[in-house]
Enzyme design. Structure first.
Site, mmCIF file in Angstrom:
data_model
loop_
_atom_site.group_PDB
_atom_site.id
_atom_site.type_symbol
_atom_site.label_atom_id
_atom_site.label_comp_id
_atom_site.label_asym_id
_atom_site.label_seq_id
_atom_site.Cartn_x
_atom_site.Cartn_y
_atom_site.Cartn_z
ATOM 1 N N GLU A 1 0.838 -1.202 0.000
ATOM 2 C CA GLU A 1 0.000 0.000 0.000
ATOM 3 C C GLU A 1 0.873 1.251 0.000
ATOM 4 O O GLU A 1 1.774 1.360 0.836
ATOM 5 C CB GLU A 1 -0.931 -0.008 1.218
ATOM 6 C CG GLU A 1 -1.969 -1.123 1.151
ATOM 7 C CD GLU A 1 -2.944 -1.109 2.332
ATOM 8 O OE1 GLU A 1 -2.754 -0.284 3.264
ATOM 9 O OE2 GLU A 1 -3.884 -1.915 2.331
ATOM 10 N N HIS B 1 -7.938 1.726 1.367
ATOM 11 C CA HIS B 1 -7.862 1.512 2.820
ATOM 12 C C HIS B 1 -8.738 2.523 3.557
ATOM 13 O O HIS B 1 -8.279 3.286 4.403
ATOM 14 C CB HIS B 1 -6.411 1.590 3.310
ATOM 15 C CG HIS B 1 -6.172 0.793 4.556
ATOM 16 N ND1 HIS B 1 -5.024 0.075 4.774
ATOM 17 C CD2 HIS B 1 -6.933 0.590 5.658
ATOM 18 C CE1 HIS B 1 -5.084 -0.524 5.956
ATOM 19 N NE2 HIS B 1 -6.243 -0.225 6.512
#
Length: 524
Positions: free
Chosen positions: A260, A278
């Site tokens: 990420e 997220h």
């Protein structure tokens, strides 16, 4: 003054709470070198998912007492190393439960009805009703992996859609699952076989990494939809990509990724993958709640009050903690006595709990004993967090056991071995206060506090007088005395509460008195 560093953005109300107990500095977007420099002089650090507290960062933390994670996941913190250093880690597990559960349902519906794809088509000026035919949630089987706070919230919402729920969670009992209306499965592969939708709600650990892999995917129905709002790494993304590309499974809805932000992730090239960056806890309500909860936890810990969300301690309800606290105090006293009576050398300890205490979770009692036992031999601090790790690192073996009944009721018995000798102690709690009931099998009844002299001797007339006279000659006042014996004329024990420390030379004179076998002084 307590120095508090906030390295990720948290709600202003949480900042105000922290300002009541310390000097607060907000410094976001720190690079690694800046963080290493700043962490040297702080007592508390407050973070979200953006700050990574790895071992090489925490090695520079000389004063750090608390890591406060405003959110649920703590995989950005080296918990093991923080524990070894005695740093308390707190989080806010309840703050985002509803937000994540709602996003899970949103992604589930979006994937089932192709909402993002249909929206993109509409914005391109198309009116393509045939390409985006979906499936209903009603009557389908939802497999929930992880039935903790978030998983349970998802279950409640899924049931409102008329879904049948199966679950996999080795830490949840059948009784709890039944109360939720969930059929609990003992094997994750079985869940994969029977589910039409699968959603994950477990932390990322070595055990759960790739909990959904090639084997599990091969067992799934062709039209299954997978939702992951927990942690990237729970799903083997290579195996998932292949299954989605080959239409082995219908779709995936992902809020989290192994890397990420994802860089050149092939999953994002597929039309049957939808995702969010997220966003699970990214609601106004969750962000405010997460910050306030951890700020309040920090305040409680700094004030010496019990906190509910300590990650590296067992979770114990406050009413249970209130019940155990007197026994934790007793255990710490017994630990202090043990290490001093064994001349600071200890190899093995057995703790035996009796009465109603034997039915309780005694982890905190054990940790309290270890604090008492280890504190006199360590320069660095030992606390409830790192006590088991410190004992293990010193090769001290700790065993726990229970007996249903004891003449002392709820009691703790200690059997400890040192290099060349062993001891046994028994203590109980009377009217909320620790009481020592036995030393090496000899009955006593004393409060374990202050300076205590324990003398092993042969039961002969005049022994008490000889000891009292010797100590009196050196100005040492005896505040209390008890004698325990097993039979007249045999070996006995004398326990003295004294007002002053007995110097080594006086102790040697005491040991040299006729019929005295040994004498030790312990400070409680």
């Amino acid at each position: 003054m307590v120095n508090i560093l906030i390295t990720d953005e948290i709600h202003k109300d949480a900042v105000e709470i922290l300002k009541r107990v310390g000097e607060v500095e907000i410094a976001t977007n720190l690079n690694k070198m800046e963080l290493k420099r700043k962490i040297k002089d702080i007592d508390v650090i407050v973070i979200r998912s953006g700050t990574k507290l790895t071992r090489d960062i925490l090695e520079h933390a000389k004063k750090l007492k608390i890591i406060a994670r405003a959110g649920v996941g703590v995989d950005n913190i080296d918990i093991q190393y923080a524990t070894e250093k005695g740093i308390i880690v707190v989080n806010s597990p309840d703050a985002s439960s509803i937000s994540v559960a709602e996003l899970t349902m949103g992604l589930m519906l979006s994937a089932a009805r192709n909402i993002p794809q249909a929206t993109a088509s509409l914005k391109r000026g198309e009116w393509d009703r045939k390409s985006f035919k979906g499936v209903e949630l009603y009557g389908k089987t939802l497999g929930v992996i992880g039935l903790g706070r978030i998983g349970q919230q998802v279950v409640k919402r899924a049931k409102a859609f008329g879904m049948n729920i199966v679950g996999y969670d080795p830490y949840i009992s059948e009784e709890v699952a039944r109360s939720l209306g969930v059929k609990l499965l003992s094997d994750i592969n079985e869940l994969c076989k029977v589910s039409d939708f699968i959603t994950l709600h477990v932390p990322l650990t070595p055990k759960t990494r790739h909990i959904i892999g090639r084997e599990q995917i091969s067992l799934m129905k062709k039209n299954v939809i997978i939702i992951n709002c927990a942690r990237g790494g729970l799903i083997d993304e290579k195996a998932l990509y292949e299954a989605l590309r080959n239409r082995k499974i219908r779709a995936a809805a992902l809020d989290v990724f192994e890397e990420e932000p994802p860089k050149n992730n092939p999953l994002l090239t597929l039309d049957n993958v939808i995702g969010t960056p997220h966003q699970g806890a990214s609601t106004e309500e969750a962000q405010k709640s997460a910050g306030i909860i951890v700020a309040e936890q920090v305040v409680k810990i700094l004030r010496g009050e019990p906190a509910e969300n300590i990650v590296n301690l067992p979770a114990i309800p406050s009413e249970k903690m209130g019940k155990l606290k007197p026994y934790m105090d007793l255990a710490e006293k017994l630990g202090l006595m043990t290490i001093q009576l064994l001349d600071r050398s200890i190899e093995k300890v057995k703790l035996i709990y009796s009465g109603e205490l034997a039915k309780e979770d005694t982890e905190m009692v054990k940790r309290s004993f270890l604090i008492g036992m280890l504190s006199p031999i360590l320069l660095a601090g030992v606390n409830l967090i790192n006590a088991p790790t410190v004992a293990k690192n010193r090769n001290i073996k700790v065993i726990e056991g229970t007996i249903s009944e004891s003449e002392y009721g709820n009691a703790i018995k200690v059997l400890a071995e040192g290099n060349s000798e062993s001891i046994s102690l028994v203590g109980s709690v009377i009217e909320g206060r620790p009481v020592l009931r036995e030393i090496n099998g000899y009955r006593v009844d004393i409060k374990p506090e202050g300076i205590i002299c324990i003398i092993r001797h042969i039961d002969r007339p005049g022994m008490i007088g000889k000891v009292g006279l010797l100590l009196g000659d050196y100005g040492i006042n005896i505040a209390g005395m008890q004698v325990g014996r097993k039979e007249p004329g045999g070996e006995s024990i004398m326990v003295l509460n004294v007002d002053h420390v007995i110097p080594e030379d006086v102790l040697e004179k005491l040991k040299n008195l006729e019929n005295i076998r040994d004498a030790k002084v312990i400070n409680l």
